[in-house]
Design a protein around this motif. Sequence first.
Motif, PDB file in Angstrom:
ATOM      1  N   HIS A 271       0.639  -1.191   0.126  1.00  0.00           N
ATOM      2  CA  HIS A 271      -0.112   0.072  -0.008  1.00  0.00           C
ATOM      3  C   HIS A 271       0.843   1.233  -0.287  1.00  0.00           C
ATOM      4  O   HIS A 271       0.665   2.223  -0.544  1.00  0.00           O
ATOM      5  CB  HIS A 271      -0.854   0.187   1.059  1.00  0.00           C
ATOM      6  CG  HIS A 271      -1.397   1.340   1.590  1.00  0.00           C
ATOM      7  ND1 HIS A 271      -2.194   1.993   0.866  1.00  0.00           N
ATOM      8  CD2 HIS A 271      -1.084   2.243   2.508  1.00  0.00           C
ATOM      9  CE1 HIS A 271      -2.655   3.127   1.526  1.00  0.00           C
ATOM     10  NE2 HIS A 271      -1.713   3.446   2.458  1.00  0.00           N
ATOM     11  N   ARG A 272       1.778   1.318   0.852  1.00  0.00           N
ATOM     12  CA  ARG A 272       2.749   2.522   0.998  1.00  0.00           C
ATOM     13  C   ARG A 272       3.494   2.377  -0.497  1.00  0.00           C
ATOM     14  O   ARG A 272       3.770   3.667  -0.582  1.00  0.00           O
ATOM     15  CB  ARG A 272       3.602   2.355   2.058  1.00  0.00           C
ATOM     16  CG  ARG A 272       2.976   2.390   3.357  1.00  0.00           C
ATOM     17  CD  ARG A 272       4.087   2.253   4.468  1.00  0.00           C
ATOM     18  NE  ARG A 272       4.786   3.288   4.607  1.00  0.00           N
ATOM     19  CZ  ARG A 272       5.664   3.638   5.312  1.00  0.00           C
ATOM     20  NH1 ARG A 272       6.052   2.521   6.383  1.00  0.00           N
ATOM     21  NH2 ARG A 272       6.522   4.464   5.402  1.00  0.00           N
ATOM     22  N   ARG A 275       1.140   4.279  -2.856  1.00  0.00           N
ATOM     23  CA  ARG A 275       1.263   5.942  -2.371  1.00  0.00           C
ATOM     24  C   ARG A 275       2.223   6.463  -2.892  1.00  0.00           C
ATOM     25  O   ARG A 275       2.198   7.638  -3.350  1.00  0.00           O
ATOM     26  CB  ARG A 275       0.962   5.931  -0.975  1.00  0.00           C
ATOM     27  CG  ARG A 275      -0.699   5.690  -0.380  1.00  0.00           C
ATOM     28  CD  ARG A 275      -1.310   6.570  -0.819  1.00  0.00           C
ATOM     29  NE  ARG A 275      -1.157   7.811  -0.807  1.00  0.00           N
ATOM     30  CZ  ARG A 275      -0.646   8.843   0.143  1.00  0.00           C
ATOM     31  NH1 ARG A 275      -1.421   8.449   1.253  1.00  0.00           N
ATOM     32  NH2 ARG A 275      -0.354   9.934  -0.159  1.00  0.00           N
ATOM     33  N   LEU A 296      -5.579   7.651  -5.877  1.00  0.00           N
ATOM     34  CA  LEU A 296      -6.061   7.635  -4.573  1.00  0.00           C
ATOM     35  C   LEU A 296      -7.272   7.208  -4.116  1.00  0.00           C
ATOM     36  O   LEU A 296      -7.452   6.651  -3.251  1.00  0.00           O
ATOM     37  CB  LEU A 296      -5.692   9.038  -4.000  1.00  0.00           C
ATOM     38  CG  LEU A 296      -3.955   9.520  -4.065  1.00  0.00           C
ATOM     39  CD1 LEU A 296      -3.850  10.874  -3.530  1.00  0.00           C
ATOM     40  CD2 LEU A 296      -3.300   8.319  -3.406  1.00  0.00           C
ATOM     41  N   GLU A 299      -7.157   3.530  -4.310  1.00  0.00           N
ATOM     42  CA  GLU A 299      -6.312   2.999  -3.100  1.00  0.00           C
ATOM     43  C   GLU A 299      -7.103   3.394  -1.758  1.00  0.00           C
ATOM     44  O   GLU A 299      -6.950   2.486  -0.669  1.00  0.00           O
ATOM     45  CB  GLU A 299      -5.025   3.882  -3.078  1.00  0.00           C
ATOM     46  CG  GLU A 299      -3.940   3.345  -1.948  1.00  0.00           C
ATOM     47  CD  GLU A 299      -3.705   1.857  -2.466  1.00  0.00           C
ATOM     48  OE1 GLU A 299      -3.421   0.995  -1.690  1.00  0.00           O
ATOM     49  OE2 GLU A 299      -3.430   1.560  -3.537  1.00  0.00           O
ATOM     50  N   ALA A 300      -8.037   4.255  -1.496  1.00  0.00           N
ATOM     51  CA  ALA A 300      -8.732   4.412  -0.493  1.00  0.00           C
ATOM     52  C   ALA A 300      -9.870   3.495   0.089  1.00  0.00           C
ATOM     53  O   ALA A 300     -10.044   3.248   0.836  1.00  0.00           O
ATOM     54  CB  ALA A 300      -9.327   5.794  -0.563  1.00  0.00           C
ATOM     55  N   TYR A 308      -2.548   4.945   8.188  1.00  0.00           N
ATOM     56  CA  TYR A 308      -1.879   4.959   6.769  1.00  0.00           C
ATOM     57  C   TYR A 308      -3.270   5.158   5.859  1.00  0.00           C
ATOM     58  O   TYR A 308      -3.198   6.001   4.909  1.00  0.00           O
ATOM     59  CB  TYR A 308      -1.235   3.782   6.223  1.00  0.00           C
ATOM     60  CG  TYR A 308       0.035   3.801   6.899  1.00  0.00           C
ATOM     61  CD1 TYR A 308       1.141   4.594   6.454  1.00  0.00           C
ATOM     62  CD2 TYR A 308       0.257   2.906   7.920  1.00  0.00           C
ATOM     63  CE1 TYR A 308       2.318   4.582   7.172  1.00  0.00           C
ATOM     64  CE2 TYR A 308       1.368   2.981   8.494  1.00  0.00           C
ATOM     65  CZ  TYR A 308       2.642   3.509   8.248  1.00  0.00           C
ATOM     66  OH  TYR A 308       3.810   3.649   8.776  1.00  0.00           O
ATOM     67  N   GLU A 311      -4.366   8.719   6.270  1.00  0.00           N
ATOM     68  CA  GLU A 311      -3.609   9.776   5.368  1.00  0.00           C
ATOM     69  C   GLU A 311      -3.920   9.708   3.957  1.00  0.00           C
ATOM     70  O   GLU A 311      -3.731  10.772   3.238  1.00  0.00           O
ATOM     71  CB  GLU A 311      -2.204   9.326   5.605  1.00  0.00           C
ATOM     72  CG  GLU A 311      -1.825   9.722   7.259  1.00  0.00           C
ATOM     73  CD  GLU A 311      -0.408   9.235   7.744  1.00  0.00           C
ATOM     74  OE1 GLU A 311       0.239   8.442   6.458  1.00  0.00           O
ATOM     75  OE2 GLU A 311       0.251   9.426   8.885  1.00  0.00           O
ATOM     76  N   THR A 312      -4.104   8.513   3.595  1.00  0.00           N
ATOM     77  CA  THR A 312      -4.422   8.404   2.121  1.00  0.00           C
ATOM     78  C   THR A 312      -5.996   9.201   1.679  1.00  0.00           C
ATOM     79  O   THR A 312      -5.806   9.983   0.894  1.00  0.00           O
ATOM     80  CB  THR A 312      -4.822   7.088   1.576  1.00  0.00           C
ATOM     81  OG1 THR A 312      -3.685   6.236   1.898  1.00  0.00           O
ATOM     82  CG2 THR A 312      -5.191   6.963   0.100  1.00  0.00           C
ATOM     83  N   ASP A 315      -4.957  13.016   1.820  1.00  0.00           N
ATOM     84  CA  ASP A 315      -4.127  13.273   0.513  1.00  0.00           C
ATOM     85  C   ASP A 315      -5.208  13.596  -0.538  1.00  0.00           C
ATOM     86  O   ASP A 315      -5.232  14.195  -1.247  1.00  0.00           O
ATOM     87  CB  ASP A 315      -2.912  12.479   0.442  1.00  0.00           C
ATOM     88  CG  ASP A 315      -2.103  12.784   1.218  1.00  0.00           C
ATOM     89  OD1 ASP A 315      -1.832  13.769   2.233  1.00  0.00           O
ATOM     90  OD2 ASP A 315      -1.056  11.885   1.288  1.00  0.00           O
TER      91      ASP A 315
END
Length: 618
Positions: A271-272, A275, A296, A299-300, A308, A311-312, A315
């Motif tokens: 995942h990171r 990102r 994103l 990814e969310a 994390y 934070e996604t 952003d």
Amino acid sequence: MAYSCAFRGRHAAVMAVLLCACPVLAQPGPEEGVRMLEERLTPALLSPMRVIDPPQLYLAQRETQPFLEERRALMDAVVAAGDRQPDLARALTDLAEFFFAHAMAPEGLSVLGQVGGEDVPPAHDLRAAAFELALGLIDPRERPLTDRARALLTPAHSDWADQPLFLTLSHLRAAECAEAGPLLTDAVMRLARFPKPVQERVLPGFLECAIETEQWRLARDVAAAFDSYPALKDSPAYHFLLGRVAEMGNEPLAAFDSYVLAQDGKDLWAHRARRALVDLSLREEAITTEQAVVLLSQEAELWRGDRYAGETLDDLASLQAIAGDKVSAIESYGRMIQRQAGTPLADAAQQKARVLIEELYKQGANDEIMLGRFMSWHERIAPYFRFTVSFAHAAESFADRFLRAGATVAAAREYATIRDYLTAAQDLGIAEAEPGQIDRLTVKEAEALLEGGQFDTLGALLAQPPSLDDPELARRFRLISARYLDETGRRAELLDEVNGPLPSQILRLRAQAQFEREDWPAALEAYGRLRASLDGELPLPDAIRYLLAAHRSGDSAKTAELAQDFPSLTELPGWAEIAKSLAIAAPELLPLREETARARIRNAQDMLDSLPESGKLN
């Protein structure tokens, strides 16, 4: 040195007990014996008690056995211990140690939850606390540490050999790499004694912190150790961290390649990596803001449940706001508040969303957004923020806009919804409505229902009238009630006593009700009160009814007075014709002759009947 009286008493008692037990010490004499013992024991009594540390974990290599066989033996020991202490505490802690050796944190913590109570010896309690701390720090659920586990991280246990390792893990768990950096070397050395599954779990975090704090030699050694662990070798964690090194070395292409190798995994490191690919691509202008929003957004939904993920979403919302899509940004903040409830991220999202909501609804209230679009956006945003007072204000401006546009059904529904959510929020202790806010929404809902002709719903609302402290709201509510009775043909009920001063609209409705009941004296009095409330001015239909009520009540003097006053009552069109009809064959001096007065009254009634939609002139 001076001592308190309480201390001297306790000190003397201890001395007396020791002297009685040791007669030889008393030979020099009681006073001398006390003095000698005081000199020997006072330093020991005054020195602070030393805190007992837990045992060091894994001083020797742990013997490994087949998993199922070892677990069965340990569980049999728990059963055999029964309720006997310390046998039960020892058996449960041994089982927790087994789970820790296999990095099975939830299972181990569940077992240790049964170790406690006054009958558990301190040594066993300390050992259980040590494993509770160790298991809590590798628990993927990231639940709060227990009190006894957290206590082992305090300076009181600074001499405990395992504390640097666990302090490091605690800092990394809280994303405090700067604090963990100075402890990292000692932590890595101590980790070498622990079972390989535990090492495998924590080494990636150690490597990341070594990279972030630029401890390159340590980072190289830790990275080299990855080869000894099949799960770490060529893993998403390994490639992601290589990408971080490349980025820090200003090698974006190498970093990109490493992140690509890491992105296909299913764990946090993958995942990171995904990102990091978005962030790197934005910095290098390889993708547009809109493309980054799409990535994103995906990814969310792929990664949820930890900081994390929060934070996604944070952003994503920032990029959506930059792209001019305030509604989507507010939605992202709303999802963040739901998924990260009770965290600093959620609190920050609440504030950011509030600013965007105020801007958006201000535009809507100023007619800068089309009604259809405004409603669509409102329906997307509302589910996330209904229980907040600030959103209630925004939603009220939304309903006001629809009421002005004549969309009374939508406005009334929104007023009711806002009020219901605010009431529920108060009942649940989530939020506290502002003074008068709920009353204002109730009155606005009633006004919208009245304007929209929703009399059944309005009747149900009026059947349970609120207790209104604000005089203006109370006046508006009385007017709504009176108009409702008028519109539904229940004008007789307008005559019921009402507390407080009545506005002219209600006075008019009550006068009309008396007129229609043909209670001419009461109608005459009611129109007189209406005229007084309007400073002597009356609209045309009211003036005619006033005159007719005076005539039909048999008050000739009042009838003549009103006939003479007609030209000055109002400037509305039509008065001249009525005044002319009333003046036909009339003597210049009052009182009017009966036949002439009756002729004028008949003409006035004909004029009243002939007025188009005279009711609308009220």
